[in-house]
Write an enzyme that holds these catalytic residues in place. Structure first.
Site, short mmCIF file in Angstrom:
data_model
loop_
_atom_site.label_atom_id
_atom_site.label_comp_id
_atom_site.label_asym_id
_atom_site.label_seq_id
_atom_site.Cartn_x
_atom_site.Cartn_y
_atom_site.Cartn_z
N GLU A 230 0.74 -1.11 -0.06
CA GLU A 230 -0.11 -0.08 -0.13
C GLU A 230 0.87 1.27 0.08
O GLU A 230 0.42 2.32 -0.71
CB GLU A 230 -1.00 -0.20 1.30
CG GLU A 230 -1.97 -1.10 1.26
CD GLU A 230 -1.63 -2.38 1.61
OE1 GLU A 230 -2.58 -3.23 1.90
OE2 GLU A 230 -0.54 -2.58 2.03
N MET B 218 23.77 9.29 2.91
CA MET B 218 23.76 10.75 3.54
C MET B 218 23.87 10.51 5.13
O MET B 218 24.51 11.42 5.69
CB MET B 218 22.26 11.18 3.35
CG MET B 218 22.28 12.74 3.97
SD MET B 218 23.33 13.78 2.88
CE MET B 218 22.40 13.87 1.51
N PHE C 33 -11.99 -7.00 13.70
CA PHE C 33 -10.79 -7.44 13.03
C PHE C 33 -10.54 -6.57 11.87
O PHE C 33 -11.22 -6.18 11.07
CB PHE C 33 -11.21 -8.65 12.38
CG PHE C 33 -10.19 -9.35 11.14
CD1 PHE C 33 -9.01 -9.75 11.82
CD2 PHE C 33 -10.08 -9.27 9.79
CE1 PHE C 33 -7.92 -10.25 10.97
CE2 PHE C 33 -9.25 -9.66 9.15
CZ PHE C 33 -8.10 -10.40 9.72
N GLN C 34 -9.16 -6.06 11.72
CA GLN C 34 -8.77 -5.16 10.96
C GLN C 34 -9.24 -3.76 11.12
O GLN C 34 -9.70 -2.93 10.21
CB GLN C 34 -8.69 -5.52 9.44
CG GLN C 34 -7.64 -6.77 9.24
CD GLN C 34 -7.57 -6.91 7.80
OE1 GLN C 34 -8.59 -6.83 6.96
NE2 GLN C 34 -6.28 -7.60 7.45
N LYS D 129 -17.88 -1.02 5.24
CA LYS D 129 -18.41 -1.97 4.34
C LYS D 129 -19.99 -2.07 4.05
O LYS D 129 -20.52 -2.29 2.96
CB LYS D 129 -17.78 -3.41 4.63
CG LYS D 129 -17.99 -4.49 3.70
CD LYS D 129 -17.00 -5.55 4.19
CE LYS D 129 -17.38 -6.73 3.03
NZ LYS D 129 -16.45 -7.84 3.56
#
Length: 580
Positions: free
Chosen positions: A67, A490, A129-130, A179
């Protein structure tokens, strides 16, 4: 735009579109109404209804490997195209994996719309969940975000978020999609994408303020223009170029402003700041009047605020009032869109500044502080040489993306940028791993005949190299040059300069062979170890019809100079390590 608030009018489709029957279809219709062509994302449970609705859409979804890659690809798409890039993720870890990309977009004012799945509304707050409080997590790093709670209005919410990402000071927006809302029935067709009537970013500056600023600029002996990323965002590059050339004013850019003014023009001083050119930093230090356009004066540009342009009257053209006098005091603030205000200033200028001696001084500094580097044939390959070789082998409109680190600075310093929207990088956030997914987004936004190259470091490339699978799957013509010094370079440079050479956790001598890794992913791999391999290998990699990766083994202790130590005086830049 066709009206003050519209992003794009609804387009007539070939044949009548199927009616909307669900919240998810309304989301998709809203994106279609806004003219979206590409979406970048990763599937998952809570966002699945929206993906199902995409099945019948003509929009193209690019499935990313992670993602974060989706967010960076969408960000780069927005930079190159000027239209908001779209990224999608499911709830919980999908949404949180977007955070780095959204924070980057927010810092750089890049137009992005994120769509995230969410657990059903009845489960919100139950640690389902999630589940993650996505709007809460992303509120500090988005321009606006929304929690959709009604299938009848969800399409209009998505359209508003799209419009908000683009209008005014651009930035990322997010819509969280439970959802049950996307699964719910609705026959409500979303309208065109538009911002609320209450959102009124300034367009033109006050005419009296413009007149006063123009008079001050015309009377200056040592004027400069500082062009920031807002010049590119506002499509104001032509206006700025005309103004600078007509009135003979040298132009400095910030790092996000690279490409706003052609660097091969005699008035160009290129980038200023921590790793800016010596001549740009000298001009900033001694100017008596600075016209700053579309910049937020971040610390990498200014160094110490007290020593930044100490003798200058500052004219600040800015669309966001919050940025005016936040870091650098503006003597003449001009609130408005950069394109419109530059036209106002052009019309208001009473005369050209009498700056012949100043322009001569600028050319003297260019001669005194050239962007060059020592090079011997028996030395390891210098990264600057590689950047110059790729620049010479590619057209002027080539799009360059980078990760973050030393390689990013070399790509700034040793490539000659002549056009806007050809420099794509992570500026304010400094997100390593940005380069490769950005090249994917840039490839889809760029014209078919434009080249897209990515300069990355070994540490940066390793963070998101999984996105190479996407480039292979889609047969994207991008060329990645990994400037491999087996250090997080760096950090190593700072450790050598400011921490007595104590190289803690910066030695990356466990890197894989990136040419072989590329082949394992299905791309074409190359390797460079010697100078006499550079020209031929660069051309061979560019000639590949598809993704290629060049593992360039460079001098492991080459440093980036000039350099202004953090918080230092821009006029006291170091040209080598013993100057620090």
């Amino acid at each position: 735009m066709s009206s003050e608030h519209a992003v794009q009018e609804d387009e007539e489709a070939d044949g009548e579109a199927a009616p909307v029957t669900s919240g998810a279809q309304s989301v998709v219709r809203a994106l279609e109404n806004a003219g979206v062509e590409y979406l970048f994302g990763v599937q998952g449970g809570a966002i699945m209804p929206v993906y199902d609705a995409l099945y019948d859409s003509e929009m193209t979804h690019i499935t990313m490997a992670h993602e974060q890659g989706a967010a960076h690809a969408a960000d780069a798409y927005g930079i190159v195209s000027g239209e908001p890039g779209i990224c999608m993720a499911t709830s919980g870890p999908g949404a949180t994996n977007l955070v780095t990309g959204l924070a980057d977009s927010n810092m750089d004012s890049d137009p992005v719309l994120a769509l995230t799945g969410q657990v059903p509304t009845d489960f919100v707050g139950s640690d389902a969940f999630q589940e993650t409080d996505t709007t809460g997590v992303t509120m500090p790093i988005t321009k606006n975000n929304y929690f959709a709670d009604d299938a009848d209005t969800v399409g209009d919410v998505v359209g508003e978020a799209f419009a908000m990402a683009k209008r005014g000071r651009q930035g990322p927006t997010l819509v969280d999609l439970p959802k049950d809302v996307t699964n719910a029935e609705t026959d409500r067709e979303p309208g065109r994408a538009k911002t609320p009537d209450t959102y009124q970013p300034p367009e033109t500056a006050d005419a009296r303020d413009v007149k006063e600023a123009a008079e001050v600029l015309a009377e200056a002996d040592r004027p400069v223009i500082l062009a920031g990323g807002g010049v590119v965002k506002a499509e104001a590059c032509d206006e700025l170029r005309r103004f600078a050339i007509e009135y003979g004013i040298p132009v400095i850019t910030t790092m996000p402003g690279i490409g706003a003014f052609p660097e091969d023009h005699e008035l160009a001083l290129e980038m200023a700041g921590m790793h800016g050119t010596g001549y740009a930093n000298m001009a900033i230090t001694t100017t008596d009047c600075m016209l700053a356009v579309g910049t937020r004066f971040d610390d990498r540009l200014t160094g110490g605020v007290d020593s930044f342009a100490p003798d200058a009257e500052v004219i600040h053209v800015e669309i966001d009032p919050a940025e005016v006098s936040k870091n650098i005091q503006a003597d003449y603030p001009l609130l408005g869109d950069a394109k419109a205000v530059m036209e106002q200033l052009h019309d208001a200028m009473p005369a050209e500044p009498d700056a012949d001696e100043w322009r001569e001084q600028v050319q003297t500094w260019k001669a005194e502080y050239p962007m060059d580097y020592p090079m011997a044939e028996d030395d390891p390959v210098k990264p600057q040489f590689v950047v110059e070789a790729v620049d010479a082998a590619t057209p002027d409109d080539t799009v360059v993306t980078t990760g973050v680190g030393q390689h990013q600075m070399w790509a700034c310093q040793y490539w000659t940028y002549t056009e806007p929207r050809t420099w794509v990088s992570s500026h304010g956030l400094g997100a390593m791993g940005y380069g490769l997914p950005a090249a994917i987004g840039a490839r889809l936004a760029a014209d078919d005949d434009q080249s897209v190259v990515c300069f990355d470091g070994d540490g940066s490339f390793l963070m998101t190299c999984q996105e190479l699978t996407v480039a292979v799957r889609e047969q994207m013509d991008i060329t990645v040059f990994v400037l491999n010094n087996e250090f997080i370079g760096m950090v190593r440079q700072w450790q050598d300069g400011f921490f007595d050479g104590r190289r803690m956790a910066s030695d990356y001598n466990w890197m894989p062979k990136f040419d072989m890794l590329a082949e394992a992913f299905g791309a074409t791999g190359f390797r460079i170890d010697e100078y006499d391999e550079v020209e031929e290998t660069v051309q061979a990699a560019l000639d590949v019809d598809g993704p290629s990766v060049v593992d360039v083994h460079i001098d492991p202790v080459e440093d980036v100079y000039p350099m202004v130590p953090s918080g230092g005086d821009n006029g006291l830049f170091a040209l080598r390590g013993d100057h620090l």
